[in-house]
Design a protein around this motif. Structure first.
Motif, mmCIF file in Angstrom:
data_model
loop_
_atom_site.group_PDB
_atom_site.id
_atom_site.type_symbol
_atom_site.label_atom_id
_atom_site.label_comp_id
_atom_site.label_asym_id
_atom_site.label_seq_id
_atom_site.Cartn_x
_atom_site.Cartn_y
_atom_site.Cartn_z
ATOM 1 N N ALA A 21 0.827 -1.205 0.000
ATOM 2 C CA ALA A 21 0.000 0.000 0.000
ATOM 3 C C ALA A 21 0.854 1.245 0.000
ATOM 4 O O ALA A 21 0.609 2.195 -0.724
ATOM 5 C CB ALA A 21 -0.926 -0.005 1.209
ATOM 6 N N ALA A 22 1.911 1.250 0.836
ATOM 7 C CA ALA A 22 2.770 2.426 0.937
ATOM 8 C C ALA A 22 3.629 2.600 -0.307
ATOM 9 O O ALA A 22 4.074 3.691 -0.608
ATOM 10 C CB ALA A 22 3.656 2.316 2.169
ATOM 11 N N ALA A 23 3.869 1.476 -1.023
ATOM 12 C CA ALA A 23 4.752 1.542 -2.186
ATOM 13 C C ALA A 23 3.986 1.816 -3.474
ATOM 14 O O ALA A 23 4.549 1.755 -4.549
ATOM 15 C CB ALA A 23 5.538 0.244 -2.315
ATOM 16 N N ARG A 24 2.696 2.095 -3.362
ATOM 17 C CA ARG A 24 1.889 2.362 -4.543
ATOM 18 C C ARG A 24 2.475 3.533 -5.324
ATOM 19 O O ARG A 24 2.929 4.524 -4.758
ATOM 20 C CB ARG A 24 0.457 2.675 -4.109
ATOM 21 N N ALA A 25 2.469 3.403 -6.632
ATOM 22 C CA ALA A 25 3.002 4.478 -7.470
ATOM 23 C C ALA A 25 2.203 5.754 -7.234
ATOM 24 O O ALA A 25 0.990 5.701 -7.015
ATOM 25 C CB ALA A 25 2.949 4.078 -8.932
ATOM 26 N N PRO A 26 2.839 6.901 -7.265
ATOM 27 C CA PRO A 26 2.115 8.152 -7.045
ATOM 28 C C PRO A 26 1.161 8.454 -8.187
ATOM 29 O O PRO A 26 1.249 7.848 -9.267
ATOM 30 C CB PRO A 26 3.241 9.197 -6.978
ATOM 31 N N PRO A 27 0.232 9.372 -7.996
ATOM 32 C CA PRO A 27 -0.663 9.760 -9.099
ATOM 33 C C PRO A 27 0.153 10.282 -10.279
ATOM 34 O O PRO A 27 1.200 10.910 -10.085
ATOM 35 C CB PRO A 27 -1.507 10.879 -8.487
ATOM 36 N N ARG A 28 -0.331 10.037 -11.481
ATOM 37 C CA ARG A 28 0.370 10.559 -12.648
ATOM 38 C C ARG A 28 0.095 12.044 -12.849
ATOM 39 O O ARG A 28 0.968 12.793 -13.280
ATOM 40 C CB ARG A 28 -0.051 9.770 -13.893
ATOM 41 N N SER A 29 -1.139 12.444 -12.528
ATOM 42 C CA SER A 29 -1.497 13.840 -12.736
ATOM 43 C C SER A 29 -2.535 14.275 -11.696
ATOM 44 O O SER A 29 -3.410 13.499 -11.324
ATOM 45 C CB SER A 29 -2.044 14.059 -14.151
ATOM 46 N N ILE A 30 -2.417 15.526 -11.264
ATOM 47 C CA ILE A 30 -3.340 16.110 -10.288
ATOM 48 C C ILE A 30 -3.798 17.458 -10.821
ATOM 49 O O ILE A 30 -2.981 18.262 -11.278
ATOM 50 C CB ILE A 30 -2.669 16.297 -8.909
ATOM 51 N N ALA A 31 -5.102 17.703 -10.751
ATOM 52 C CA ALA A 31 -5.649 19.005 -11.130
ATOM 53 C C ALA A 31 -5.984 19.794 -9.878
ATOM 54 O O ALA A 31 -6.553 19.261 -8.926
ATOM 55 C CB ALA A 31 -6.895 18.844 -11.986
ATOM 56 N N VAL A 32 -5.614 21.060 -9.867
ATOM 57 C CA VAL A 32 -5.952 21.976 -8.789
ATOM 58 C C VAL A 32 -6.779 23.108 -9.401
ATOM 59 O O VAL A 32 -6.332 23.756 -10.353
ATOM 60 C CB VAL A 32 -4.693 22.544 -8.098
ATOM 61 N N VAL A 33 -7.972 23.319 -8.887
ATOM 62 C CA VAL A 33 -8.860 24.351 -9.427
ATOM 63 C C VAL A 33 -8.711 25.609 -8.577
ATOM 64 O O VAL A 33 -9.126 25.646 -7.427
ATOM 65 C CB VAL A 33 -10.321 23.879 -9.440
ATOM 66 N N GLY A 34 -8.094 26.636 -9.160
ATOM 67 C CA GLY A 34 -7.866 27.895 -8.465
ATOM 68 C C GLY A 34 -6.396 28.124 -8.179
ATOM 69 O O GLY A 34 -5.689 27.223 -7.711
ATOM 70 N N ALA A 35 -5.924 29.347 -8.479
ATOM 71 C CA ALA A 35 -4.502 29.683 -8.263
ATOM 72 C C ALA A 35 -4.355 30.792 -7.238
ATOM 73 O O ALA A 35 -3.431 31.588 -7.307
ATOM 74 C CB ALA A 35 -3.846 30.090 -9.583
ATOM 75 N N GLY A 36 -5.288 30.830 -6.281
ATOM 76 C CA GLY A 36 -5.117 31.731 -5.148
ATOM 77 C C GLY A 36 -4.176 31.104 -4.146
ATOM 78 O O GLY A 36 -3.408 30.185 -4.475
#
Length: 494
Positions: A21-36
């Motif tokens: 579980a801890a060795a799971r590959a990280p997400p390939r892509s993350i979206a963040v809505v808002g640049a404040g």
């Protein structure tokens, strides 16, 4: 009994079984809505935990920085909105240090509380005289207020220890409970006036001083919930600072540091799909180039999910995700370059007007919440605050745009007026439930924290919590989420 070789292999096998579980590959892509601040801070924290190989796309329809905006007057920039940062804002301090920014030199100025007819409280240059005046007018209410705020802040500061050890919370209620137990949760359900009267603060002090602080910070009355009130009062009591060059430099600096891909467009919605048995999120947006979309393993929404703030839809989710109830407080910031009409405040001779900041009581006839003689975002060693008889830059906070007659009431004459209207803070209502943090498996909502309290540091704390929560959920490290008796756990880990 197991054979000797098995006795040696079993611990190693158990260790291997505990790792996947801890060795799971990280997400390939993350979206963040808002640049404040929320979007830039959560991007920074997500990269800290998941690593630099994760693609970070940050969507922003306006300018980077969001509410941390500036206006230009005579080739100088001035903060138009959120201006001050409390001395105990540890995340903001860390951002400034990490980015190589500096705290702006403080330019002192006296404050006063205006009732619409006269000043009910005036600050002087002498600390002991200020204390004596507070005691003379309000008895020991000021000390009782200070003790109450310090008790709340002492418990709130536990969040930094929890986050330093990787602990996260899946709801705002869990976060509050871990800091101050049921007492903190109850502080969202009762007004700050009720809480302060209970600890012996007088009604007069609440009406004169507490009301003035809350009108200045939230544009609202002493009926705001006690927790939001405590955070606002802590900022009013302690020393504050700002970033040299403008607070918005924190946002642009964090996004640059993380090498986030900023997409200039308005997100219209998020739809749920699946791929290889896991959730996949499609972000839909419009930009100057037309409509577009992209798929992500994880999404963090940092804009307010409310019809008055965003036209945002969620598709294919069961149960459905809707905008959350509640209203937002309309706020107007007027940056005025002109000559103050000191006669309105009882000073016919402008040279004798001593105040740089004017707060107001909750008086129906008053058309503004607060005003202050502001300094530019770049303060040189030779800078001096304008004298009261000189043309200066004033920031006036109100709930409605000032009309011509109101401007004439506050200023003898003026060169320019720059008006910014915005839905600033939630209109606090202690009867409403708090919005969720987790909207779906890997879909998170950051801005709901403003229903607890609205400040730069609260948003930074929420950003760190969401990043930790996303990381711990991704790796199924449930021992780091919503744990009880955290103070004891943290002590045993040291």
């Amino acid at each position: 009994m197991a054979p000797p070789c098995a006795a040696l292999l079993l611990p190693a096998l158990a260790a291997l079984l505990a790792v996947p579980a801890a060795a799971r590959a990280p997400p390939r892509s993350i979206a963040v809505v808002g640049a404040g601040l929320g979007g830039s801070a959560v991007s920074y924290f997500l990269q800290q935990h998941f690593g630099p190989q994760v693609q970070l796309d940050v969507y922003e329809q306006g300018g980077v920085g969001g509410r941390l905006a500036t206006v230009t007057v005579n080739k100088q920039q001035y903060e138009s909105r959120a201006a001050s940062i409390h001395a105990l804002s540890l995340h903001m301090q860390d951002f400034v240090k990490t980015l190589g920014l500096r705290q702006r030199r403080e330019v002192l100025g006296k404050s006063a509380v205006f009732s619409g007819e006269h000043f009910v409280l005036e600050e002087t240059d002498w600390y002991l005289l200020n204390l004596f005046r507070l005691w003379w007018h309000y008895g020991i209410s000021f000390l009782r207020l200070q003790m109450w705020v310090e008790e709340v802040m002492e418990k709130f500061m536990r969040i930094y220890k929890y986050q330093a050890h990787g602990y996260a919370f899946s709801s705002l209620e869990e976060l509050l409970h871990s800091l101050g137990g049921e007492a903190f949760v109850n502080m969202t359900r009762r007004s700050v006036a009720e809480a302060l009267l209970e600890v012996g603060v007088t009604q007069r002090f609440v009406d004169d001083v507490i009301a003035a602080v809350l009108r200045s910070s939230y544009g609202q009355s002493v009926l705001v919930p006690a927790f939001a009130g405590a955070m606002s009062l802590a900022g009013a009591q302690g020393s504050t600072w700002a970033v040299e060059g403008g607070n918005k430099l924190v946002c642009s600096g964090l996004l640059k540091l993380t090498k986030a891909n900023v997409i200039h467009g308005r997100v219209t919605g998020v739809s749920l799909h699946s791929s290889e048995g896991r959730a996949l999120y499609q972000v839909h947006y419009t930009s100057s180039e037309g409509q577009g979309s992209a798929f992500y393993d994880m999404v963090v929404v940092t804009t307010a999910l409310h019809p008055s703030r965003s036209n945002f839809s969620f598709q294919n989710f069961e149960p459905p995700i809707d905008n959350f109830p509640g209203t937002f407080q309309p706020s107007v910031t007027s940056v005025v370059h002109g000559y103050l009409n000191s006669s309105y405040f009882g000073f016919p001779d402008p040279k004798l007007f001593p105040f740089a900041s004017i707060l107001t009581t909750d008086t129906p006839a008053l058309f503004f919440n607060a005003m202050d003689n502001i300094c530019p975002v770049n303060v040189s060693a030779a800078f001096r605050r304008k004298q009261p008889q000189e043309a200066a830059v004033w920031r006036v906070l109100s709930q409605q745009p000032l009309d011509r007659q109101q401007l004439k009431t506050l200023f003898r004459s003026y060169y320019s007026v720059q008006v910014t209207e915005w839905q600033s803070h939630p209109h606090y209502d202690s009867a409403k439930s708090l919005p969720p943090i987790v909207l779906h498996e890997n879909l998170f909502y950051l801005s709901g924290v403003e229903w607890l309290a609205s400040s730069m540091e609260m948003i930074a704390v929420a950003a760190k919590n969401v990043a930790l929560l996303a990381y711990n959920r991704w790796h199924q490290d449930l021992e780091k989420i919503d744990q009880k008796d955290l103070m004891h756990k943290v002590k045993t880990e040291l």
